[in-house]
Design a protein around this motif. Structure first.
Motif, mmCIF file in Angstrom:
data_model
loop_
_atom_site.group_PDB
_atom_site.id
_atom_site.type_symbol
_atom_site.label_atom_id
_atom_site.label_comp_id
_atom_site.label_asym_id
_atom_site.label_seq_id
_atom_site.Cartn_x
_atom_site.Cartn_y
_atom_site.Cartn_z
ATOM 1 N N VAL A 1 0.938 -1.141 0.015
ATOM 2 C CA VAL A 1 0.036 -0.059 -0.007
ATOM 3 C C VAL A 1 1.005 1.331 -0.024
ATOM 4 C CG1 VAL A 1 -1.664 1.216 1.375
ATOM 5 C CG2 VAL A 1 -2.080 -0.993 1.175
ATOM 6 N N GLN A 2 1.908 1.470 0.725
ATOM 7 C CA GLN A 2 2.711 2.311 1.038
ATOM 8 C C GLN A 2 3.328 2.704 -0.402
ATOM 9 O OE1 GLN A 2 5.788 2.201 3.975
ATOM 10 N NE2 GLN A 2 6.265 4.087 3.750
ATOM 11 N N ASP A 3 4.115 1.645 -0.820
ATOM 12 C CA ASP A 3 4.740 1.591 -2.385
ATOM 13 C C ASP A 3 3.536 2.094 -3.674
ATOM 14 O OD1 ASP A 3 6.928 0.863 -1.339
ATOM 15 O OD2 ASP A 3 6.811 -1.261 -2.090
ATOM 16 N N SER A 4 2.331 1.713 -3.107
ATOM 17 C CA SER A 4 1.373 2.247 -4.217
ATOM 18 C C SER A 4 0.976 3.624 -4.371
ATOM 19 C CB SER A 4 0.077 1.462 -4.255
ATOM 20 O OG SER A 4 -0.710 1.969 -2.909
ATOM 21 N N ALA B 1 -7.246 -9.348 7.380
ATOM 22 C CA ALA B 1 -7.540 -8.019 8.262
ATOM 23 C C ALA B 1 -7.384 -6.746 7.530
ATOM 24 C CB ALA B 1 -6.702 -8.050 9.308
ATOM 25 N N MET B 2 -7.900 -6.636 6.148
ATOM 26 C CA MET B 2 -7.931 -5.680 5.399
ATOM 27 C C MET B 2 -9.201 -4.779 5.250
ATOM 28 S SD MET B 2 -5.500 -7.061 2.192
ATOM 29 C CE MET B 2 -6.198 -6.179 1.053
ATOM 30 N N ALA B 3 -9.834 -4.759 6.358
ATOM 31 C CA ALA B 3 -11.502 -4.100 6.096
ATOM 32 C C ALA B 3 -11.400 -2.760 5.582
ATOM 33 C CB ALA B 3 -12.011 -4.171 7.369
ATOM 34 N N GLY B 4 -10.434 -1.884 5.998
ATOM 35 C CA GLY B 4 -10.359 -0.368 5.564
ATOM 36 C C GLY B 4 -10.114 -0.327 4.151
ATOM 37 N N LEU B 5 -9.560 -1.213 3.467
ATOM 38 C CA LEU B 5 -9.086 -1.007 1.894
ATOM 39 C C LEU B 5 -10.257 -1.545 1.311
ATOM 40 C CD1 LEU B 5 -5.509 -2.367 1.770
ATOM 41 C CD2 LEU B 5 -6.151 -0.310 1.088
ATOM 42 N N ARG B 6 -11.093 -2.385 1.522
ATOM 43 C CA ARG B 6 -12.461 -2.691 0.647
ATOM 44 C C ARG B 6 -11.895 -3.407 -0.341
ATOM 45 N NH1 ARG B 6 -14.816 -3.873 3.630
ATOM 46 N NH2 ARG B 6 -16.941 -3.987 2.665
ATOM 47 N N LEU B 7 -12.035 -4.762 -0.407
ATOM 48 C CA LEU B 7 -11.497 -5.707 -1.551
ATOM 49 C C LEU B 7 -12.249 -6.997 -1.276
ATOM 50 C CD1 LEU B 7 -10.029 -5.829 -4.064
ATOM 51 C CD2 LEU B 7 -7.952 -6.459 -2.825
ATOM 52 N N PRO C 1 -4.450 1.497 -4.301
ATOM 53 C CA PRO C 1 -3.803 0.709 -3.055
ATOM 54 C C PRO C 1 -4.589 -0.531 -2.886
ATOM 55 C CG PRO C 1 -4.133 2.913 -2.717
ATOM 56 C CD PRO C 1 -4.792 2.831 -3.902
ATOM 57 N N ALA C 2 -5.767 -0.706 -3.244
ATOM 58 C CA ALA C 2 -6.563 -1.950 -2.872
ATOM 59 C C ALA C 2 -5.992 -3.177 -3.850
ATOM 60 C CB ALA C 2 -7.958 -1.875 -3.236
ATOM 61 N N GLN C 3 -5.820 -2.671 -5.201
ATOM 62 C CA GLN C 3 -5.352 -3.991 -6.001
ATOM 63 C C GLN C 3 -3.974 -4.085 -5.776
ATOM 64 O OE1 GLN C 3 -5.707 -3.140 -10.420
ATOM 65 N NE2 GLN C 3 -7.143 -1.821 -10.138
ATOM 66 N N ALA C 4 -2.979 -3.169 -5.337
ATOM 67 C CA ALA C 4 -1.707 -3.559 -4.709
ATOM 68 C C ALA C 4 -1.704 -4.411 -3.756
ATOM 69 C CB ALA C 4 -0.892 -2.280 -4.574
ATOM 70 N N ALA C 5 -2.533 -4.095 -2.602
ATOM 71 C CA ALA C 5 -2.866 -4.890 -1.482
ATOM 72 C C ALA C 5 -3.154 -6.217 -1.497
ATOM 73 C CB ALA C 5 -3.511 -4.132 -0.690
ATOM 74 N N GLY C 6 -4.218 -6.401 -2.559
ATOM 75 C CA GLY C 6 -4.550 -7.836 -2.842
ATOM 76 C C GLY C 6 -3.574 -8.730 -3.564
ATOM 77 N N ILE C 7 -2.903 -8.246 -4.187
ATOM 78 C CA ILE C 7 -1.725 -8.992 -4.954
ATOM 79 C C ILE C 7 -0.855 -9.326 -3.826
ATOM 80 C CG2 ILE C 7 0.079 -8.996 -6.606
ATOM 81 C CD1 ILE C 7 -1.630 -7.128 -8.527
ATOM 82 N N ALA C 8 -0.230 -8.543 -3.057
ATOM 83 C CA ALA C 8 0.702 -8.721 -1.990
ATOM 84 C C ALA C 8 -0.037 -9.866 -1.019
ATOM 85 C CB ALA C 8 1.073 -7.413 -1.294
ATOM 86 N N ALA C 9 -1.053 -9.551 -0.688
ATOM 87 C CA ALA C 9 -1.850 -10.301 0.375
ATOM 88 C C ALA C 9 -1.512 -11.872 -0.131
ATOM 89 C CB ALA C 9 -3.121 -9.864 0.532
ATOM 90 N N LEU C 10 -2.041 -12.459 -1.333
ATOM 91 C CA LEU C 10 -2.154 -13.602 -1.871
ATOM 92 C C LEU C 10 -0.811 -14.264 -1.654
ATOM 93 C CD1 LEU C 10 -4.420 -12.668 -4.626
ATOM 94 C CD2 LEU C 10 -5.210 -14.267 -2.650
ATOM 95 N N SER C 11 0.078 -13.766 -1.427
ATOM 96 C CA SER C 11 1.516 -14.690 -1.162
ATOM 97 C C SER C 11 1.764 -14.705 0.390
ATOM 98 C CB SER C 11 2.720 -13.616 -1.747
ATOM 99 O OG SER C 11 2.782 -12.690 -1.131
#
Length: 349
Positions: free
Chosen positions: A36-39, A211-217, A243-253
């Motif tokens: 998210v920060q990098d995004s 635990a990504m409730a605030g990003l909404r994905l 940020p949500a797209q970046a977070a989702g990709i990162a989370a899946l790993s």
């Protein structure tokens, strides 16, 4: 309809430990936070329409095709868009259950019929539900495990429901958002039926697992490509933020994070269940990352006064005041909760 209320209202209760929202007790993974920060370097750009990299990452995770996936601004957006795409006239809900289903159905002027789950039977969905699957129905929503009870639908019954829905032309939406915290999720998912049942739509979310409730994905999976095209037309083109797209990709790993979160939930769920039962509270045998229990009316307010935020379930259809839900959190937090419960109930430890 019942008053629309959610857990997770920390903004009005900033000094409370939040047991009212059911997210992974480990909190948001560091890898997701970094993504998210990098995004933020791309905030001057529009989000990628179609979010193909995210869909491919989800497809790899779920072992399905990317063209069977649709993403939304939380699973809640998909609940509304599937209703707008299908425009059902009559739907069936097993209550108590997640309030958004009825809210979304109401938004398209759909008549909603309730099948009340019996407290005497432990709020387990039974075979009487099959008789309610009549030819005049257009849609059924089920939550597995159910929210707020944490109870799983018996596997064979769920398959019978799916088959009968297809026979009678009923579209079945199954919310599997909490299957990540069930001990054997593969035994309960309907994912293997997606290709052969075009009347099936599965709901998933990053909210609880990471635990990504605030990003909404959130995302949905179906073999019905025509439905996905209709759903795509129901939302604006940039509904998934950068940020949500970046977070989702990162989370899946984050496989080790998920494994550890599940282990904590399994251990702490037993601890909390035993603790509440020893206090004389009626606790259902939840198989999710939350517990559903009965306590005196006003119990939530007394908890809040002592720095613990729990979810009152009195606004769920089919329930009365006195039913509550708590998330399974870390042992230190759960121990604090039990101490507060003992204080309110005047139980000496």
């Amino acid at each position: 309809m019942m008053k629309h209320v959610h857990g997770g209202n920390i903004y009005d209760h900033r000094n409370c430990v939040d047991f009212s929202a059911n997210c992974n007790p480990l909190g948001t993974p560091e890898g997701v936070r970094k993504a998210v920060q990098d995004s933020l370097n791309c905030l001057d750009c529009y989000p990628q329409v179609g979010y193909l990299p995210l869909k491919k990452a989800i497809a790899d995770y779920e072992q399905c095709s990317a063209d069977e996936i649709i993403c939304g601004n939380g699973a809640a957006e998909l609940i509304f868009s599937v209703c707008r795409a299908c425009m059902p006239k009559k739907a069936l809900l097993a209550v108590p259950t997640f309030a958004e289903y009825e809210q979304a159905l109401d938004s398209v002027n759909c008549q909603v019929r309730h099948y009340e789950l019996s407290e005497d039977r432990g709020f387990v969905l039974d075979r009487g539900f099959l008789k309610e699957l009549t030819d005049d129905l257009d849609m059924v929503f089920l939550c597995n495990p159910n929210n707020p009870t944490g109870i799983l639908i018996p596997c064979e019954l769920l398959k019978e429901i799916l088959q009968l829905c297809r026979k009678r032309g009923i579209f079945l939406v199954v919310d599997e958002c909490f299957l990540d915290f069930v001990e054997d999720p593969q035994a309960h998912t309907l994912k293997s039926y997606l290709e052969s049942f075009e009347n099936l739509f599965l709901l998933k979310a990053f909210t609880k697992r990471y635990a990504m409730a605030g990003l909404r994905l959130g995302y949905g999976i179906t073999g019905n490509r025509a439905l996905l095209e209709k759903m795509d037309r129901q939302v604006q083109p940039w509904n998934i933020s950068v940020p949500a797209q970046a977070a989702g990709i990162a989370a899946l790993s984050e496989t080790e994070y998920v494994r550890q979160g599940r282990r904590i939930v399994f251990e702490e769920r037993k601890y909390l269940t035993k603790s509440l039962e020893e206090m004389g509270l009626k606790v259902l045998p939840s198989q999710a990352n939350y517990l559903f229990f009965r306590a005196p009316e006003g119990f939530d307010k007394k908890c809040c006064e002592r720095g613990i935020l729990i979810r009152s379930c009195g606004n769920y259809a089919g329930l009365q005041e006195g039913w509550y839900r708590i998330a399974v959190r870390t042992h230190e937090e759960n121990r604090k909760l039990t101490e507060v419960f003992q204080e309110i109930l005047k139980i000496r430890s």
